[in-house]
Design a protein around this motif. Structure first.
Motif, PDB file in Angstrom:
ATOM      1  N   ALA A 145       0.724  -1.403   0.042  1.00  0.00           N
ATOM      2  CA  ALA A 145       0.066  -0.243   0.344  1.00  0.00           C
ATOM      3  C   ALA A 145       1.253   1.360  -0.195  1.00  0.00           C
ATOM      4  O   ALA A 145       0.092   2.947  -0.547  1.00  0.00           O
ATOM      5  CB  ALA A 145      -0.736   0.014   1.198  1.00  0.00           C
ATOM      6  N   GLU A 146       1.911   1.315   1.184  1.00  0.00           N
ATOM      7  CA  GLU A 146       3.294   2.368   0.691  1.00  0.00           C
ATOM      8  C   GLU A 146       3.252   2.539  -0.791  1.00  0.00           C
ATOM      9  O   GLU A 146       3.841   3.718  -1.038  1.00  0.00           O
ATOM     10  CB  GLU A 146       4.349   2.276   1.975  1.00  0.00           C
ATOM     11  N   LEU A 147       3.906   1.188  -1.159  1.00  0.00           N
ATOM     12  CA  LEU A 147       4.385   1.250  -2.557  1.00  0.00           C
ATOM     13  C   LEU A 147       3.430   1.927  -3.302  1.00  0.00           C
ATOM     14  O   LEU A 147       4.191   2.724  -4.124  1.00  0.00           O
ATOM     15  CB  LEU A 147       4.941  -0.125  -2.625  1.00  0.00           C
ATOM     16  N   ASP A 152       2.026   6.733  -7.246  1.00  0.00           N
ATOM     17  CA  ASP A 152       1.180   7.893  -7.424  1.00  0.00           C
ATOM     18  C   ASP A 152       1.416   8.749  -7.573  1.00  0.00           C
ATOM     19  O   ASP A 152       1.076   9.583  -8.342  1.00  0.00           O
ATOM     20  CB  ASP A 152      -0.061   7.845  -6.611  1.00  0.00           C
ATOM     21  N   ARG A 153       2.653   9.533  -6.358  1.00  0.00           N
ATOM     22  CA  ARG A 153       3.165  10.466  -6.331  1.00  0.00           C
ATOM     23  C   ARG A 153       4.041  11.017  -7.721  1.00  0.00           C
ATOM     24  O   ARG A 153       3.920  11.400  -8.321  1.00  0.00           O
ATOM     25  CB  ARG A 153       3.526  10.514  -4.922  1.00  0.00           C
ATOM     26  N   MET A 154       4.752   9.398  -7.790  1.00  0.00           N
ATOM     27  CA  MET A 154       5.329   9.840  -9.144  1.00  0.00           C
ATOM     28  C   MET A 154       4.755  10.274  -9.959  1.00  0.00           C
ATOM     29  O   MET A 154       5.232  10.700 -11.375  1.00  0.00           O
ATOM     30  CB  MET A 154       6.629   8.198  -9.265  1.00  0.00           C
ATOM     31  N   VAL A 212       0.979   7.097 -18.807  1.00  0.00           N
ATOM     32  CA  VAL A 212       1.445   6.434 -17.757  1.00  0.00           C
ATOM     33  C   VAL A 212      -0.032   5.771 -16.776  1.00  0.00           C
ATOM     34  O   VAL A 212       0.662   4.926 -16.438  1.00  0.00           O
ATOM     35  CB  VAL A 212       1.944   8.104 -16.440  1.00  0.00           C
ATOM     36  N   ALA A 213      -0.882   6.224 -16.437  1.00  0.00           N
ATOM     37  CA  ALA A 213      -2.120   5.689 -16.344  1.00  0.00           C
ATOM     38  C   ALA A 213      -2.461   4.666 -16.656  1.00  0.00           C
ATOM     39  O   ALA A 213      -2.263   3.473 -16.513  1.00  0.00           O
ATOM     40  CB  ALA A 213      -3.486   6.388 -16.035  1.00  0.00           C
TER      41      ALA A 213
END
Length: 301
Positions: A145-147, A152-154, A212-213
């Protein structure tokens, strides 16, 4: 064609595909870059392969100087096929890094006549706890989940407009990154500039947020096990043995995932090599060794 390097655009039907031909009359080889990169990032490896192959590099759709179009595995494979036809390549080998390695694996599945395909760590990242054998399930879920939040931020940074006054600083940071990684600085900067789009007085970065999405969804849904099992042409998967610096915060996750990838390769019977002292950035770290490994594999496949 000798040793002349030639850049051109290939008509892939719905969009143009930018191609760089490194010349030579040896057996043809198409070299594919990873997501967010472009053909320039493969230059050092291409040069190392050139003594034994006629190397063709290409910008994947939505990257570099190629056109934009909807992303699917079928579309990417059709782009490669268009390059094969229009460059008049006879049964080329296909070698790819990361996203390019996934495309190479899919090419091998669909082209049993190919002399060989090589995936340079072309493996989807871990997205489920079953991708992390040996880890505590709850810890694995938390880490995944953290990864995903990191990814998401990238992704939120992709396709953004770059103010003109920030470009010099960005170039300097790219130069520093090249030095830190031991990459060819000139090649690295060409790769950075090749993904810049200048339009309407603004500069933005490729690939777009939309591309990217699409890629994140395609890659996370890709299961390579049936692909490996259905492949009839010779195939080699080259795996890393250590983390990138930015992966160190998730060291246990990536070690478990490397174990999963090895187990998957063994179960499906695909040939694989674990490259000593190599990370996901193996194309930058060990281009000469990779070129020798690839050329020897294709020569004996």
């Amino acid at each position: 064609m000798g040793g002349v390097i030639n850049d051109r655009l290939v008509d892939a039907g719905e969009l143009p595909i930018a191609v760089r031909d490194f010349g030579g009359s040896a057996p043809p080889l198409i070299l594919l870059h990873g997501a967010g990169g472009n053909l320039a990032h493969m230059t050092t490896l291409a040069r190392a392969l050139r003594p034994r192959h006629r190397v063709i590099t290409m910008d994947l759709r939505g990257h570099g100087r190629s056109g934009d179009g909807p992303w699917s595995w079928d579309a990417a494979l059709a782009d490669v096929a268009a390059v094969v036809v229009q460059m008049e390549l006879d049964r080329p080998a296909v070698v790819g890094h990361s996203l390019g390695g996934m495309i190479a694996a899919l090419w091998g599945q669909r082209h049993p006549e190919a002399p060989g395909v090589v995936s340079l760590d072309g493996n989807p990242p871990p997205t489920r706890t079953e991708h992390l054998p040996g880890m505590d399930v709850r810890k694995a879920a938390d880490q995944l989940a953290e990864l995903q939040r990191v990814f998401d931020r990238m992704a939120a940074e992709t396709g953004r407009v770059v103010p003109a006054e920030q470009l010099p600083d960005l170039v300097e940071r790219q130069q520093a990154a090249a030095r830190d990684m031991g990459a060819n600085e000139k090649v690295w900067i060409e790769g950075f500039r090749r993904n810049l789009v200048h339009s309407g007085g603004e500069t933005s970065l490729r690939p777009s947020a939309e591309t990217v999405a699409s890629l994140r969804t395609l890659i996370s849904d890709l299961d390579l096990d049936p692909v490996y099992r259905a492949t009839r042409c010779p195939e080699l998967v080259v795996l890393p043995t250590r983390n990138l610096p930015e992966q160190e915060g998730f060291a246990e996750v990536y070690e478990a995932h490397r174990r999963f990838v090895r187990e998957q390769a063994e179960a499906s019977g695909v040939r694989y090599v674990q490259l000593a002292d190599a990370s996901h950035a193996m194309v930058i770290e060990q281009p000469e060794l990779l070129a020798s490994l690839i050329a020897d594999f294709l020569a004996t496949a």
